[in-house]
Design a protein around this motif. Structure first.
Motif, PDB file in Angstrom:
ATOM      1  N   TYR A 119     -10.295  -7.044   6.288  1.00  9.82           N
ATOM      2  CA  TYR A 119     -10.068  -7.998   7.360  1.00  9.82           C
ATOM      3  C   TYR A 119     -10.716  -7.458   8.621  1.00  9.82           C
ATOM      4  O   TYR A 119     -10.590  -6.274   8.939  1.00  9.82           O
ATOM      5  CB  TYR A 119      -8.564  -8.225   7.561  1.00  9.82           C
ATOM      6  N   CYS A 120     -11.416  -8.321   9.336  1.00 11.89           N
ATOM      7  CA  CYS A 120     -12.143  -7.903  10.533  1.00 11.89           C
ATOM      8  C   CYS A 120     -11.468  -8.443  11.791  1.00 11.89           C
ATOM      9  O   CYS A 120     -11.092  -9.614  11.843  1.00 11.89           O
ATOM     10  CB  CYS A 120     -13.585  -8.406  10.476  1.00 11.89           C
ATOM     11  N   PHE A 121     -11.337  -7.582  12.778  1.00 13.82           N
ATOM     12  CA  PHE A 121     -10.770  -7.951  14.073  1.00 13.82           C
ATOM     13  C   PHE A 121     -11.762  -7.474  15.128  1.00 13.82           C
ATOM     14  O   PHE A 121     -11.627  -6.382  15.668  1.00 13.82           O
ATOM     15  CB  PHE A 121      -9.409  -7.293  14.279  1.00 13.82           C
ATOM     16  N   GLY A 122     -12.774  -8.275  15.356  1.00 14.12           N
ATOM     17  CA  GLY A 122     -13.840  -7.820  16.229  1.00 14.12           C
ATOM     18  C   GLY A 122     -14.567  -6.668  15.552  1.00 14.12           C
ATOM     19  O   GLY A 122     -15.041  -6.796  14.432  1.00 14.12           O
ATOM     20  N   LYS A 123     -14.616  -5.507  16.203  1.00 15.19           N
ATOM     21  CA  LYS A 123     -15.291  -4.345  15.628  1.00 15.19           C
ATOM     22  C   LYS A 123     -14.365  -3.535  14.738  1.00 15.19           C
ATOM     23  O   LYS A 123     -14.802  -2.615  14.047  1.00 15.19           O
ATOM     24  CB  LYS A 123     -15.837  -3.458  16.747  1.00 15.19           C
ATOM     25  N   GLN A 124     -13.080  -3.858  14.766  1.00 12.52           N
ATOM     26  CA  GLN A 124     -12.116  -3.113  13.961  1.00 12.52           C
ATOM     27  C   GLN A 124     -11.979  -3.746  12.577  1.00 12.52           C
ATOM     28  O   GLN A 124     -11.968  -4.964  12.433  1.00 12.52           O
ATOM     29  CB  GLN A 124     -10.745  -3.097  14.655  1.00 12.52           C
ATOM     30  N   GLU A 125     -11.877  -2.896  11.567  1.00 14.77           N
ATOM     31  CA  GLU A 125     -11.741  -3.377  10.199  1.00 14.77           C
ATOM     32  C   GLU A 125     -10.447  -2.853   9.605  1.00 14.77           C
ATOM     33  O   GLU A 125     -10.076  -1.706   9.822  1.00 14.77           O
ATOM     34  CB  GLU A 125     -12.931  -2.908   9.360  1.00 14.77           C
ATOM     35  N   ILE A 126      -9.765  -3.701   8.848  1.00 17.82           N
ATOM     36  CA  ILE A 126      -8.516  -3.323   8.203  1.00 17.82           C
ATOM     37  C   ILE A 126      -8.634  -3.587   6.712  1.00 17.82           C
ATOM     38  O   ILE A 126      -9.187  -4.603   6.295  1.00 17.82           O
ATOM     39  CB  ILE A 126      -7.331  -4.107   8.794  1.00 17.82           C
ATOM     40  N   SER A 127      -8.150  -2.666   5.923  1.00 22.33           N
ATOM     41  CA  SER A 127      -8.173  -2.852   4.477  1.00 22.33           C
ATOM     42  C   SER A 127      -6.760  -2.713   3.917  1.00 22.33           C
ATOM     43  O   SER A 127      -5.861  -2.159   4.569  1.00 22.33           O
ATOM     44  CB  SER A 127      -9.102  -1.823   3.819  1.00 22.33           C
ATOM     45  N   LEU A 128      -6.565  -3.233   2.721  1.00 25.44           N
ATOM     46  CA  LEU A 128      -5.302  -3.107   2.004  1.00 25.44           C
ATOM     47  C   LEU A 128      -5.485  -2.082   0.888  1.00 25.44           C
ATOM     48  O   LEU A 128      -6.503  -2.073   0.205  1.00 25.44           O
ATOM     49  CB  LEU A 128      -4.872  -4.446   1.409  1.00 25.44           C
ATOM     50  N   ARG A 129      -4.497  -1.233   0.713  1.00 23.01           N
ATOM     51  CA  ARG A 129      -4.551  -0.229  -0.352  1.00 23.01           C
ATOM     52  C   ARG A 129      -3.248  -0.252  -1.122  1.00 23.01           C
ATOM     53  O   ARG A 129      -2.170  -0.299  -0.539  1.00 23.01           O
ATOM     54  CB  ARG A 129      -4.795   1.163   0.249  1.00 23.01           C
ATOM     55  N   GLN A 130      -3.357  -0.240  -2.424  1.00 22.25           N
ATOM     56  CA  GLN A 130      -2.157  -0.263  -3.262  1.00 22.25           C
ATOM     57  C   GLN A 130      -1.419   1.066  -3.154  1.00 22.25           C
ATOM     58  O   GLN A 130      -2.027   2.133  -3.109  1.00 22.25           O
ATOM     59  CB  GLN A 130      -2.532  -0.531  -4.714  1.00 22.25           C
ATOM     60  N   ALA A 131      -0.097   1.002  -3.101  1.00 27.40           N
ATOM     61  CA  ALA A 131       0.729   2.207  -2.992  1.00 27.40           C
ATOM     62  C   ALA A 131       1.945   2.052  -3.902  1.00 27.40           C
ATOM     63  O   ALA A 131       2.351   0.933  -4.243  1.00 27.40           O
ATOM     64  CB  ALA A 131       1.174   2.419  -1.544  1.00 27.40           C
ATOM     65  N   PRO A 132       2.564   3.171  -4.303  1.00 29.80           N
ATOM     66  CA  PRO A 132       3.738   3.101  -5.181  1.00 29.80           C
ATOM     67  C   PRO A 132       4.949   2.483  -4.483  1.00 29.80           C
ATOM     68  O   PRO A 132       5.050   2.499  -3.251  1.00 29.80           O
ATOM     69  CB  PRO A 132       3.991   4.562  -5.557  1.00 29.80           C
ATOM     70  N   ARG A 133       5.865   1.994  -5.278  1.00 29.57           N
ATOM     71  CA  ARG A 133       7.026   1.262  -4.764  1.00 29.57           C
ATOM     72  C   ARG A 133       7.840   2.079  -3.764  1.00 29.57           C
ATOM     73  O   ARG A 133       8.339   1.545  -2.773  1.00 29.57           O
ATOM     74  CB  ARG A 133       7.921   0.849  -5.945  1.00 29.57           C
ATOM     75  N   TRP A 134       7.972   3.389  -3.987  1.00 32.79           N
ATOM     76  CA  TRP A 134       8.842   4.185  -3.122  1.00 32.79           C
ATOM     77  C   TRP A 134       8.334   4.266  -1.690  1.00 32.79           C
ATOM     78  O   TRP A 134       9.100   4.510  -0.759  1.00 32.79           O
ATOM     79  CB  TRP A 134       9.062   5.595  -3.699  1.00 32.79           C
ATOM     80  N   GLN A 135       7.041   4.021  -1.474  1.00 34.35           N
ATOM     81  CA  GLN A 135       6.524   4.050  -0.107  1.00 34.35           C
ATOM     82  C   GLN A 135       6.879   2.787   0.684  1.00 34.35           C
ATOM     83  O   GLN A 135       6.583   2.696   1.878  1.00 34.35           O
ATOM     84  CB  GLN A 135       5.012   4.273  -0.118  1.00 34.35           C
ATOM     85  N   PHE A 136       7.531   1.832   0.031  1.00 32.00           N
ATOM     86  CA  PHE A 136       7.964   0.609   0.712  1.00 32.00           C
ATOM     87  C   PHE A 136       9.465   0.625   0.998  1.00 32.00           C
ATOM     88  O   PHE A 136       9.998  -0.329   1.561  1.00 32.00           O
ATOM     89  CB  PHE A 136       7.601  -0.621  -0.128  1.00 32.00           C
ATOM     90  N   LEU A 137      10.138   1.701   0.613  1.00 35.27           N
ATOM     91  CA  LEU A 137      11.565   1.805   0.888  1.00 35.27           C
ATOM     92  C   LEU A 137      11.808   1.778   2.394  1.00 35.27           C
ATOM     93  O   LEU A 137      11.084   2.412   3.163  1.00 35.27           O
ATOM     94  CB  LEU A 137      12.114   3.114   0.301  1.00 35.27           C
ATOM     95  N   LEU A 138      12.805   1.044   2.807  1.00 41.73           N
ATOM     96  CA  LEU A 138      13.211   0.931   4.216  1.00 41.73           C
ATOM     97  C   LEU A 138      12.132   0.312   5.097  1.00 41.73           C
ATOM     98  O   LEU A 138      12.207   0.372   6.325  1.00 41.73           O
ATOM     99  CB  LEU A 138      13.637   2.302   4.775  1.00 41.73           C
ATOM    100  N   SER A 139      11.134  -0.254   4.457  1.00 44.56           N
ATOM    101  CA  SER A 139      10.124  -1.082   5.121  1.00 44.56           C
ATOM    102  C   SER A 139       9.564  -0.404   6.377  1.00 44.56           C
ATOM    103  O   SER A 139       9.169   0.752   6.341  1.00 44.56           O
ATOM    104  CB  SER A 139      10.723  -2.451   5.445  1.00 44.56           C
ATOM    105  N   ASP A 140       9.540  -1.153   7.513  1.00 45.51           N
ATOM    106  CA  ASP A 140       8.970  -0.607   8.747  1.00 45.51           C
ATOM    107  C   ASP A 140      10.028  -0.047   9.693  1.00 45.51           C
ATOM    108  O   ASP A 140       9.758   0.142  10.882  1.00 45.51           O
ATOM    109  CB  ASP A 140       8.132  -1.667   9.472  1.00 45.51           C
ATOM    110  N   ARG A 141      11.214   0.224   9.166  1.00 48.17           N
ATOM    111  CA  ARG A 141      12.190   0.972   9.963  1.00 48.17           C
ATOM    112  C   ARG A 141      11.640   2.379  10.202  1.00 48.17           C
ATOM    113  O   ARG A 141      10.787   2.867   9.448  1.00 48.17           O
ATOM    114  CB  ARG A 141      13.518   1.073   9.201  1.00 48.17           C
ATOM    115  N   PRO A 142      12.120   3.065  11.241  1.00 51.81           N
ATOM    116  CA  PRO A 142      11.672   4.449  11.444  1.00 51.81           C
ATOM    117  C   PRO A 142      11.852   5.325  10.209  1.00 51.81           C
ATOM    118  O   PRO A 142      11.002   6.172   9.914  1.00 51.81           O
ATOM    119  CB  PRO A 142      12.536   4.924  12.614  1.00 51.81           C
ATOM    120  N   ALA A 143      12.937   5.103   9.458  1.00 57.07           N
ATOM    121  CA  ALA A 143      13.160   5.888   8.240  1.00 57.07           C
ATOM    122  C   ALA A 143      12.094   5.583   7.197  1.00 57.07           C
ATOM    123  O   ALA A 143      11.646   6.472   6.464  1.00 57.07           O
ATOM    124  CB  ALA A 143      14.552   5.602   7.676  1.00 57.07           C
TER     125      ALA A 143
END
Length: 202
Positions: A119-143
């Motif tokens: 995904y492009c945001f002007g000059k910045q580019e963002i990509s998606l990378r697959q990760a294991p389920r445990w890295q999604f625990l507690l979502s975007d909370r500080p924990a």
């Protein structure tokens, strides 16, 4: 500006920052070729930003100039559209928690599914990378950020970062991290147990 372009801009203007537009949404206004052409013209004039193939967003205008929509807001809308969870990468989480000053030139979000989209945001580019389920625990909370930061640091560096991390996290977030440790890799569980034991002795 054609009437079709004006209608597309009017529709885009009613949406919140980061909302994604797709050509198929405007097929009631004209034929597909005409819609595609109108979208391309709007992008060339800087009135729309092309985020990825077939997806566009309205740029943000202020007294400081024009910028692409905030990547985090686009990703939030994309998460709803795709029906999947996306979270910030380990290095971004470590930076947010003060464990590193490093920030990659290309920002990455973690996805539960395999994706090669960028995904492009002007000059910045963002990509998606697959990760294991445990890295999604507690979502975007500080924990949850702490989990991904420790995963990024790895077994050799995470142990040294844990004392600083424990001080940075509110007590409730540190306790939330401990409640999910059974779902984490063994090396990370052992480091958390050691840190907890040291805290109890202190």
């Amino acid at each position: 500006m054609t009437a079709l372009s004006a209608q597309i801009l009017e529709a885009a203007g009613r949406r919140t920052e980061g909302s994604l537009l797709a050509a198929k949404e405007f097929l009631a206004l004209g034929k597909r070729d005409a819609v595609d052409q109108a979208l391309r013209r709007l992008v060339s004039r800087g009135q729309l930003v092309k985020i990825t193939r077939g997806r566009y967003a309205l740029p943000v205008r202020s007294r400081f100039g024009t910028r692409p929509p905030a990547p985090e807001l686009v990703m939030a809308h994309l998460m709803t559209e795709l029906g999947e969870q996306l979270v910030s990468s380990g290095v971004a989480a470590a930076n947010a928690l003060g464990l590193t000053t490093q920030m990659p030139v290309q920002q990455t979000f973690l996805s539960r599914t395999r994706s090669r989209k960028r995904y492009c945001f002007g000059k910045q580019e963002i990509s998606l990378r697959q990760a294991p389920r445990w890295q999604f625990l507690l979502s975007d909370r500080p924990a949850g950020q702490a989990i991904r930061a420790l995963a990024w640091l790895g077994p050799d560096e995470a142990g040294a970062a844990l004392p600083k991390l424990r001080q940075a996290l509110p007590t409730a977030e540190w306790e939330a991290l401990l409640t999910v440790r059974a779902e984490l890799p063994i090396w990370l569980v052992e480091l958390l147990n050691e840190q907890e034991a040291e805290g109890a002795r202190g």
